[in-house]
Design a protein around this motif. Structure first.
Motif, mmCIF file in Angstrom:
data_model
loop_
_atom_site.group_PDB
_atom_site.id
_atom_site.type_symbol
_atom_site.label_atom_id
_atom_site.label_comp_id
_atom_site.label_asym_id
_atom_site.label_seq_id
_atom_site.Cartn_x
_atom_site.Cartn_y
_atom_site.Cartn_z
ATOM 1 N N LEU A 180 0.608 -1.316 0.019
ATOM 2 C CA LEU A 180 -0.167 -0.123 -0.047
ATOM 3 C C LEU A 180 1.027 1.411 -0.146
ATOM 4 C CD1 LEU A 180 -2.617 -1.096 2.355
ATOM 5 C CD2 LEU A 180 -2.964 -0.552 -0.053
ATOM 6 N N ILE A 181 2.143 1.106 0.204
ATOM 7 C CA ILE A 181 2.918 2.363 0.017
ATOM 8 C C ILE A 181 3.163 3.028 -1.362
ATOM 9 C CG2 ILE A 181 5.411 3.264 0.487
ATOM 10 C CD1 ILE A 181 5.786 0.973 2.578
ATOM 11 N N GLN A 185 6.624 7.593 -2.826
ATOM 12 C CA GLN A 185 7.116 7.474 -1.531
ATOM 13 C C GLN A 185 7.914 6.360 -1.082
ATOM 14 O OE1 GLN A 185 3.404 7.597 0.814
ATOM 15 N NE2 GLN A 185 3.071 9.714 0.535
ATOM 16 N N TYR A 186 7.812 5.456 -1.824
ATOM 17 C CA TYR A 186 8.617 4.065 -1.553
ATOM 18 C C TYR A 186 10.078 4.334 -1.294
ATOM 19 C CZ TYR A 186 9.931 -0.778 -1.765
ATOM 20 O OH TYR A 186 10.555 -2.222 -1.476
ATOM 21 N N ALA A 187 10.646 5.096 -2.175
ATOM 22 C CA ALA A 187 12.377 5.222 -2.164
ATOM 23 C C ALA A 187 12.604 5.919 -0.819
ATOM 24 C CB ALA A 187 12.687 5.899 -3.256
ATOM 25 N N LYS A 188 11.712 6.856 -0.381
ATOM 26 C CA LYS A 188 12.165 7.609 0.697
ATOM 27 C C LYS A 188 11.807 6.692 1.974
ATOM 28 C CE LYS A 188 10.890 12.208 -1.099
ATOM 29 N NZ LYS A 188 9.969 13.409 -1.004
ATOM 30 N N LEU A 193 11.250 1.120 6.541
ATOM 31 C CA LEU A 193 10.801 0.202 6.406
ATOM 32 C C LEU A 193 11.451 -0.961 6.648
ATOM 33 C CD1 LEU A 193 7.741 -1.116 5.520
ATOM 34 C CD2 LEU A 193 8.604 -1.173 3.081
ATOM 35 N N LEU A 194 12.752 -1.170 6.317
ATOM 36 C CA LEU A 194 13.729 -2.109 6.622
ATOM 37 C C LEU A 194 13.991 -2.174 8.159
ATOM 38 C CD1 LEU A 194 16.353 -1.645 3.664
ATOM 39 C CD2 LEU A 194 14.849 -3.653 4.286
ATOM 40 N N GLN A 195 13.924 -1.225 8.796
ATOM 41 C CA GLN A 195 14.370 -0.973 10.191
ATOM 42 C C GLN A 195 12.971 -1.728 10.929
ATOM 43 O OE1 GLN A 195 14.964 3.233 10.705
ATOM 44 N NE2 GLN A 195 17.048 3.150 10.503
#
Length: 210
Positions: A180-181, A185-188, A193-195
């Motif tokens: 849903l992202i 906005q995904y790159a930012k 998200l990984l954290q």
């Protein structure tokens, strides 16, 4: 190559071109805004030609859905269990490797989830369309948990069946969150998200560890 085989090959090539262009439009403009006429213009073909391959936008969306799920079946990204210090370390590495690969498939997740919401269904949906991703991981996950139990690394009252159910729900929630992202906005958000994924996995391992 005989003429029949040649025309069949050209038809498949054209069909692939249509799906690639449609996929880009769905992900960029959204499913509701998708327009068959614009797709034809993008491909520099007539709508009459396009309709020879697909009846409507739903037909195209179903073809993309089927393509993604078929590709997933032949993918081996979750087949190998990492060699960790112990089984729980292997489990953590397995889950983090899984999500590293999942993030590469963010567009597939988005398209599948959108198609599930948009396409009409004659039957009630009993499971998320993203479940096949979890099912791909489940054998390695289950095997690693069993090994951890054999090594007495898990809590005394640990139940593998209950943990599998919790694991499935936890991962489906995360997959939906990723899907849903917004593309813009995904790159930012990827680092954040990984954290979050790392924290989620670490918390899960801690919750089952003896």
């Amino acid at each position: 190559m005989d003429q029949t085989a040649y025309f069949a090959q050209m038809r498949e090539k054209r069909k692939t071109e249509i799906l690639i262009s449609a996929r880009k439009m769905f992900l960029t403009e959204g499913i509701a805004a998708f327009n068959i006429q614009q797709l034809a213009r993008n491909l520099d073909i007539s709508t009459v030609t396009l309709y020879k391959y697909f009846k409507n936008s739903d037909d195209i969306l179903k073809a993309l859905q089927k393509q993604i799920l078929q590709d997933l079946q032949t993918d081996s990204f979750s087949d190998t269990i990492p060699a960790g210090k112990d089984s729980l370390d292997s489990l953590q590495q397995l889950l983090e490797t899984f999500y590293t690969e999942i993030l590469k498939r963010k567009e597939d997740l988005s398209l599948l989830l959108l198609s599930e919401w948009y396409l009409p269904s004659k039957e009630a949906k009993t499971a998320s369309i993203l479940l096949p991703y979890i099912n791909k991981l489940e054998p390695a996950f289950f095997s690693t948990l069993q090994q951890a139990q054999t090594e007495h690394l898990l809590k005394t009252n640990f139940d593998i069946s209950d943990s599998l159910h919790f694991f499935q729900q936890m991962n489906l929630t995360m997959l939906e969150h990723i899907a849903l992202i917004k593309k813009t906005q995904y790159a930012k958000k990827k680092k954040e998200l990984l954290q979050q994924i790392h924290q989620l996995i670490s918390s899960y391992i801690l919750s089952i560890k003896k």
